[in-house]
Design a protein around this motif. Structure first.
Motif, PDB file in Angstrom:
ATOM      1  N   THR A  52       0.836  -1.193   0.000  1.00 38.28           N
ATOM      2  CA  THR A  52       0.000   0.000   0.000  1.00 38.28           C
ATOM      3  C   THR A  52       0.872   1.246   0.000  1.00 38.28           C
ATOM      4  O   THR A  52       1.988   1.245   0.531  1.00 38.28           O
ATOM      5  CB  THR A  52      -0.928   0.048   1.220  1.00 38.28           C
ATOM      6  OG1 THR A  52      -0.148   0.068   2.417  1.00 38.28           O
ATOM      7  CG2 THR A  52      -1.870  -1.142   1.235  1.00 38.28           C
ATOM      8  N   THR A  53       0.349   2.297  -0.595  1.00 40.44           N
ATOM      9  CA  THR A  53       0.975   3.611  -0.560  1.00 40.44           C
ATOM     10  C   THR A  53      -0.087   4.642  -0.203  1.00 40.44           C
ATOM     11  O   THR A  53      -1.263   4.465  -0.516  1.00 40.44           O
ATOM     12  CB  THR A  53       1.596   3.971  -1.928  1.00 40.44           C
ATOM     13  OG1 THR A  53       0.597   3.808  -2.948  1.00 40.44           O
ATOM     14  CG2 THR A  53       2.783   3.098  -2.238  1.00 40.44           C
ATOM     15  N   CYS A  55      -2.524   7.646  -0.468  1.00 38.17           N
ATOM     16  CA  CYS A  55      -3.144   8.406  -1.552  1.00 38.17           C
ATOM     17  C   CYS A  55      -4.222   9.276  -0.912  1.00 38.17           C
ATOM     18  O   CYS A  55      -5.313   8.808  -0.606  1.00 38.17           O
ATOM     19  CB  CYS A  55      -3.724   7.488  -2.628  1.00 38.17           C
ATOM     20  SG  CYS A  55      -4.779   6.165  -2.040  1.00 38.17           S
ATOM     21  N   CYS A  60      -3.730   3.163  -0.776  1.00 41.98           N
ATOM     22  CA  CYS A  60      -4.090   2.519  -2.045  1.00 41.98           C
ATOM     23  C   CYS A  60      -3.235   1.283  -2.288  1.00 41.98           C
ATOM     24  O   CYS A  60      -2.025   1.289  -2.029  1.00 41.98           O
ATOM     25  CB  CYS A  60      -3.911   3.491  -3.208  1.00 41.98           C
ATOM     26  SG  CYS A  60      -5.118   4.834  -3.206  1.00 41.98           S
ATOM     27  N   THR A  61      -3.867   0.249  -2.794  1.00 41.45           N
ATOM     28  CA  THR A  61      -3.166  -0.987  -3.101  1.00 41.45           C
ATOM     29  C   THR A  61      -2.323  -0.802  -4.358  1.00 41.45           C
ATOM     30  O   THR A  61      -2.817  -0.372  -5.396  1.00 41.45           O
ATOM     31  CB  THR A  61      -4.165  -2.128  -3.294  1.00 41.45           C
ATOM     32  OG1 THR A  61      -4.933  -2.275  -2.093  1.00 41.45           O
ATOM     33  CG2 THR A  61      -3.462  -3.434  -3.590  1.00 41.45           C
ATOM     34  N   THR A  62      -1.039  -1.144  -4.256  1.00 39.19           N
ATOM     35  CA  THR A  62      -0.072  -0.850  -5.301  1.00 39.19           C
ATOM     36  C   THR A  62       0.848  -2.045  -5.502  1.00 39.19           C
ATOM     37  O   THR A  62       1.118  -2.797  -4.566  1.00 39.19           O
ATOM     38  CB  THR A  62       0.782   0.372  -4.907  1.00 39.19           C
ATOM     39  OG1 THR A  62      -0.076   1.457  -4.548  1.00 39.19           O
ATOM     40  CG2 THR A  62       1.695   0.804  -6.030  1.00 39.19           C
ATOM     41  N   THR A  63       1.345  -2.216  -6.717  1.00 43.35           N
ATOM     42  CA  THR A  63       2.379  -3.208  -6.980  1.00 43.35           C
ATOM     43  C   THR A  63       3.655  -2.493  -7.407  1.00 43.35           C
ATOM     44  O   THR A  63       3.624  -1.426  -8.024  1.00 43.35           O
ATOM     45  CB  THR A  63       1.955  -4.204  -8.064  1.00 43.35           C
ATOM     46  OG1 THR A  63       1.532  -3.499  -9.232  1.00 43.35           O
ATOM     47  CG2 THR A  63       0.817  -5.087  -7.570  1.00 43.35           C
ATOM     48  N   THR A  75       7.385   1.681  -9.213  1.00 43.19           N
ATOM     49  CA  THR A  75       5.940   1.524  -9.110  1.00 43.19           C
ATOM     50  C   THR A  75       5.393   0.995 -10.429  1.00 43.19           C
ATOM     51  O   THR A  75       5.712   1.504 -11.503  1.00 43.19           O
ATOM     52  CB  THR A  75       5.275   2.874  -8.786  1.00 43.19           C
ATOM     53  OG1 THR A  75       5.768   3.348  -7.534  1.00 43.19           O
ATOM     54  CG2 THR A  75       3.766   2.721  -8.698  1.00 43.19           C
ATOM     55  N   GLY A  78      -1.756  -0.091  -9.818  1.00 37.36           N
ATOM     56  CA  GLY A  78      -2.605  -0.356  -8.673  1.00 37.36           C
ATOM     57  C   GLY A  78      -3.794  -1.214  -9.037  1.00 37.36           C
ATOM     58  O   GLY A  78      -4.081  -1.459 -10.215  1.00 37.36           O
TER      59      GLY A  78
END
Length: 373
Positions: A52-53, A55, A60-63, A75, A78
């Motif tokens: 997560t990062t 936002c 927010c779910t992020t890869t 990055t 998402g």
């Protein structure tokens, strides 16, 4: 590898006790730009993170991905799914087959075909939550729960199901095997060899294996099912070499843990020793040369190591209140990674650190993850 729902819930209670006592710093997450949840490697240099990062006021779910062995991260993209198991639309695990094809799952099911840049929610192959998945460049296997989301196991009517796909095809085919009624599993794959394990003190162990990707057969459990010991993790290191972790006698912050090795794809096993009792939720990994690591947590977090024979040493002994680990894995004989305090931890937002070892798991240190756009 996979964390048990039941055991994780028990550890969450212990974590809450630690939080109330002041042994867990809930504000430690402040300032971290990326909180890791799950990691997946497709080579020694190429890996992926789910996390997560910030936002706005939300997370927010992020890869993120690396092409240089974790020295730097970029990055990727998402997905509109929270990192939680408490929401049927959430995900907590990530697995990639190669540089392009990956899945985020448990309990929802998402897929990417462009290396994590874009994600699409997918129907579960079996119509119920995907609880385990493993993949390499040739094949991916998924285990689908017997139960609908939040359904109690006694109310479930059919055994878990095993599915396979060729990465990139988008088509999942059910494998003709019989699994018990349950809502957890472990699956591992290395080349054409794969293992599916469903283990619990309530139902004993079911172990299935294939060495050609076509024919599956059962394996004897090395665990003492008659006395409540069960198989909780499996870690292959070659087409025939595999390690298996048994657990028993779970108490307040501890569990008996024994590991076995096999050189014939789990047809027979030999003793690989007994670990320190501290820790309940445990994962096992094996390096190509056979070094074994077990991450475990309960009221604290531990990493145990076996460099051969039956002797285990303690590499990490953390009084962190049990924020735990996820996805411990070797990328070479010497390099290993693990997520410390996963983003979804124990009913709280974890620190989501990525730790790295350069000496086969003897010592560990946090590695900076600040993905660039």
């Amino acid at each position: 590898m996979r964390r048990s729902r039941t055991l994780a819930a028990a550890v969450a209670a212990l974590f809450a006790i630690g939080l109330a006592a002041g042994t867990v710093d809930a504000g430690r997450t402040a300032g971290l730009k990326f909180h890791a949840q799950s990691l997946s490697w497709v080579s020694t240099q190429h890996g992926f993170l789910l996390g997560t990062t910030p936002c706005g006021t939300a997370m927010c779910t992020t890869t993120a991905g690396t092409t240089n062995g974790g020295t730097s991260w970029k990055t990727l993209g998402g997905l509109a799914a929270p990192i939680t198991r408490e929401d049927p639309g959430g995900v907590i695990e990530l697995r990639f087959a190669d540089d392009l094809h990956g899945w985020a799952f448990d309990p929802a099911f998402w897929a990417t075909n462009d290396g994590g840049k874009t994600w699409q929610q997918q129907p579960s192959p079996g119509g119920k939550p995907v609880v385990a998945l493993a993949a390499d460049a040739q094949v991916a296997y998924a285990v689908v729960s017997s139960c609908d989301y939040s359904q109690a196991v006694p109310d479930c009517r059919h055994g878990e199901t095993l599915w396979r796909t060729t990465p990139g095809s988008g088509v999942w085919t059910q494998v003709n095997v019989r699994l018990p009624i349950w809502n957890e599993a472990t699956v591992a794959v290395i080349g054409q060899t794969a293992y599916v394990v469903v283990g619990s003190p309530d139902i004993g162990d079911t172990i299935l294996a294939t060495t050609d990707g076509v024919h599956w057969s059962s394996r004897p459990t090395p665990c003492d099912n008659a006395n409540g010991e069960y198989l909780s993790s499996v870690a292959p290191s070659s087409a025939t070499q595999v390690a298996l972790l048994c657990q028993d006698n779970i108490g307040f912050g501890f569990a008996e843990k024994r590991v076995f090795r096999s050189g014939d794809a789990a047809l027979t096993t030999s003793d690989a020793g007994t670990l320190n009792q501290y820790g309940i939720v445990s994962q096992l990994t094996a390096s190509p040369n056979g070094t074994l690591l077990v991450s475990s947590f309960s009221i604290g977090s531990w990493i145990y190591r076996n460099g051969g024979g039956t002797t285990w040493t303690t590499s990490e002994d953390l009084g962190d209140g049990g924020i735990g680990w996820n996805d411990i894995t070797f990328t070479t004989d010497q390099v290993a990674f693990v997520v410390h305090g996963p983003a979804e931890c124990c009913g709280n937002h974890g620190v989501g650190e990525v730790w790295k070892s350069l000496d086969g798991g003897l010592t560990w240190r946090q590695t900076q993850v600040t993905p660039q756009g």
